[in-house]
Design an enzyme around this catalytic site. Structure first.
Site, PDB file in Angstrom:
ATOM      1  N   GLY A 202      -4.758   8.500   4.045  1.00 54.90           N
ATOM      2  CA  GLY A 202      -5.775   9.362   3.424  1.00 54.90           C
ATOM      3  C   GLY A 202      -5.189  10.740   3.153  1.00 54.90           C
TER       4      GLY A 202
ATOM      5  N   ARG B 133       0.824  -1.225   0.000  1.00 57.30           N
ATOM      6  CA  ARG B 133       0.000   0.000   0.000  1.00 57.30           C
ATOM      7  C   ARG B 133       0.845   1.257   0.000  1.00 57.30           C
ATOM      8  NH1 ARG B 133      -5.229  -0.927   1.925  1.00 57.30           N
ATOM      9  NH2 ARG B 133      -5.308   1.194   2.663  1.00 57.30           N
TER      10      ARG B 133
END
Ligand code: AGP
Length: 610
Positions: free
Chosen positions: A101, A27
């Site tokens: 985020g 990720r």
């Protein structure tokens, strides 16, 4: 875009966090860090570069954390260096934060706090979260987090430690996933960005919802809504299958996932085809046949590889179901003022179900009254919660950043959906049966390509010295060429473009010479003769010609410098075997070039930021 892992339990927390982060490196992997309590105060260890740099630093660190939060980063705000690595502290070092985020109003909030005399130590948007919570006056940590949530705009999955709560990990989430797990016997507790990171044990898990807050202790988790009111949330049992997220002897996850495709394609259609009635049955569809019959137009949204699957699906729907269908790049669509109506069906394709652009595009489509069908691989991901209905790929975890098995599973599911819509309209049982019989052949056909992997490896090695490639094809082979070019680009950092073969003469043909190999996908019978002309044009200009053609295609063979044969299948499905061959070509090229195959530079598996 980033990975979060936290742990409360008996083991040495740092080791467990490093184990968890290794499963989340896909990720983001440009820096990493960990924080915990040591001798009564909050401490952090951070490192730029890959996770093993942090691991090495921890080996020489004296810190022994009883519980810890940790993070592997894909930089959005601030360079990928140690200072910008998470965790981030407030000015007084009362709390430490890790975040996945983007805080969209971070600059305005930072400005306000600087005006109040707060000193920042990083360039990140994440530090704003830490400073904001620390500034919240009065109340307990839930009230402080609730205050911060009311001020923050954007997407966030956050884990934090606070000096006044040394036995607790605090977490909150908005649009980015967080899974909380409890081991029911020992009381060990974990928090992770996705379930792949959880340890090999059966666990009780809970997904943190939109603007929800959690207090996680050993053996206990408390949930609250954004106003601090207690929430009761459903737990589910996650039975661990370590086999699914191991390389199973392959050198890379990508190669394992390429070789899984006969099984994953079978999983995509298993239990969904009724050959007798030539019918397709998708489980759990919340839309009825009448809903689908009332659909007059289909819009297909996605990014990257998923967008390419959408292009092929749109082509199928128009060609076989006679439904107006168009693909759209989600990051473009979301900023347009699209013309939608209740009889428009939006199909949103996303392996991860977390891609921010796709989620935002879906929200825009829904705001305009469209029904949304998600095609997704991750249960309970954000996209599946936004859609009216979801068809799951059932492909199992796809760890490699470059999507392979998810792509061919998307194509398989979308082919079934095309048959479903066609049978609701004008396609008869016999034609439907013939299509289903071809679908049944796919696993064996893909297996026959995998068995020829050494030929593709030789081909890749032969052409590894070239720095540009031109992929081309017609109809579904054009979109397959787009995907083939993307795979080569993202894996081996070679410039590659995908083009409609018919467009060559309108400009790109100027590029052709002996230094630019052309990879042509000829597996489209409808336009084959036209493609032969394009092969002639390329040959006449000296470009080395690599052709992926159906077995027995002697005309293509006579023009190609190198040819790779694909067993015959109809134009509606040929993108699947051709893509598998193209994936192997890209894999072996990257292998020969020595790039980082499972974690290519600058990439992340799920792009949860815009
Ligand atoms: C796939 O090889 C790429 N890494 C990337 O384009 C990916 O397909 C894209 O980011 C969309 O991801 P999603 O399917 O999870 O939405």
């Amino acid at each position: 875009m980033c990975g979060i892992y936290a742990y409360i339990g008996y083991e040495e927390s740092c080791l467990e966090c490093i184990r968890g982060l290794k499963k989340l490196e896909y990720r983001g992997y440009d820096s990493a860090g960990i924080a915990g309590f040591y001798k009564g105060s909050l401490k952090a260890v951070k490192a730029a570069g890959k996770l093993h740099n942090l691991e090495e630093k921890l080996l020489s660190s004296t810190y022994k954390f009883s519980l810890a939060i940790s993070h592997t980063r894909w930089a959005t705000h601030g360079k990928p260096n140690e200072n910008n690595a998470h965790p981030h502290f407030d000015e007084k070092q009362h709390l430490a934060v890790v975040h996945n985020g983007i805080i969209e109003n971070h600059a305005a909030l930072r400005y306000e706090m600087v005006q109040q005399g707060i000193r920042f130590s990083s360039e990140t948007d994440t530090e704003v979260i830490a400073q904001l919570i620390a500034l919240a006056s009065g109340g307990d940590i839930i009230q402080k987090v609730s205050y911060a949530l009311s001020k923050l705009r954007g997407s966030m999955a956050v884990a934090l430690l606070h000096k006044d709560y040394p036995d607790t990990v605090i977490a909150f989430s908005r649009e980015c996933p967080l899974i909380i797990a409890l081991e029911p016997i020992s009381g060990q507790a974990m928090l992770a960005s996705d379930s792949n990171a959880l340890p090999a044990m059966d666990l009780d898990i809970t997904y943190l919802g939109h603007d929800e807050i959690a207090l996680i202790k050993k053996g206990e988790v408390l949930f609250f809504d954004k106003d601090g009111k207690p929430l009761h949330k459903r737990q589910e049992r996650l039975v661990h299958d370590a086999h699914l997220i191991s390389k199973q002897g392959f050198d890379h996850f990508m190669l394992k996932e390429i070789f899984e495709q006969p099984d994953t394609i079978r999983a995509a259609f298993r239990g969904r085809l009724n050959e007798e009635n030539a019918a397709v049955e998708f489980e759990g569809l919340n839309l009825t046949p009448t809903d689908f019959l009332n659909i007059k137009r289909v819009l297909i949204l996605g990014c990257g590889t998923s967008y390419h699957a959408g292009c092929i699906a749109a082509h199928l729907l128009e060609e076989y179901a006679r439904l107006p269908a168009q693909p759209a790049i989600a990051s473009e669509f979301r900023y347009q003022n699209p013309i939608m109506s209740p009889d428009t069906l939006v199909i949103a394709i996303s392996q991860s179900g977390e891609t921010a652009d796709t989620i935002a595009a879906v929200r825009e489509a829904r705001a305009k009254g469209a029904k949304v069908l998600a095609i997704c691989n991750i249960k309970d991901s954000l996209l599946t919660r936004e859609a009216d209905s979801t068809i799951y790929l059932k492909a199992g975890p796809e760890i490699s950043v470059c999507s392979t098995k998810a792509f061919t599973s998307q194509l398989t599911v979308l082919a079934l959906f095309g048959l479903y819509m066609a049978r609701l309209r004008h396609v008869g049982r016999d034609d439907g049966k013939r299509f289903i019989q071809e679908v049944y052949q796919l696993p064996q056909l893909v297996l026959s390509i995998l068995e020829k992997a050494p030929i593709l490896q030789e081909l890749a090695i032969k052409y590894v010295g070239y720095n540009h490639f031109f992929f081309m094809g017609r109809q579904a082979m054009f979109y397959t060429a787009l995907e083939g070019a993307l795979k080569l680009k993202e894996l081996s950092y070679i410039e590659a473009s995908g083009y409609p073969a018919g467009e060559m003469k309108h400009g790109p043909i100027a590029l052709l010479d002996e230094n630019l190999p052309v990879i042509a996908f000829a597996c489209n019978r409808q336009t084959h003769d036209k493609l032969l002309s394009n092969l002639q044009e390329c040959k006449a200009r000296g470009s080395p010609l690599i052709v992926f053609a159906f077995e027995g295609d002697n005309e293509s063979a006579s023009l190609a410098n190198d040819i790779f044969y694909i067993p015959f299948i109809s134009d509606a499905l040929s993108a699947i075997p051709v893509s598998v061959a193209s994936q192997l070509f890209a894999y072996y090229t990257a292998l020969a070039r020595g790039t980082d195959i499972d974690q290519p530079r600058n990439l992340a598996k799920s792009v949860t930021v815009e």
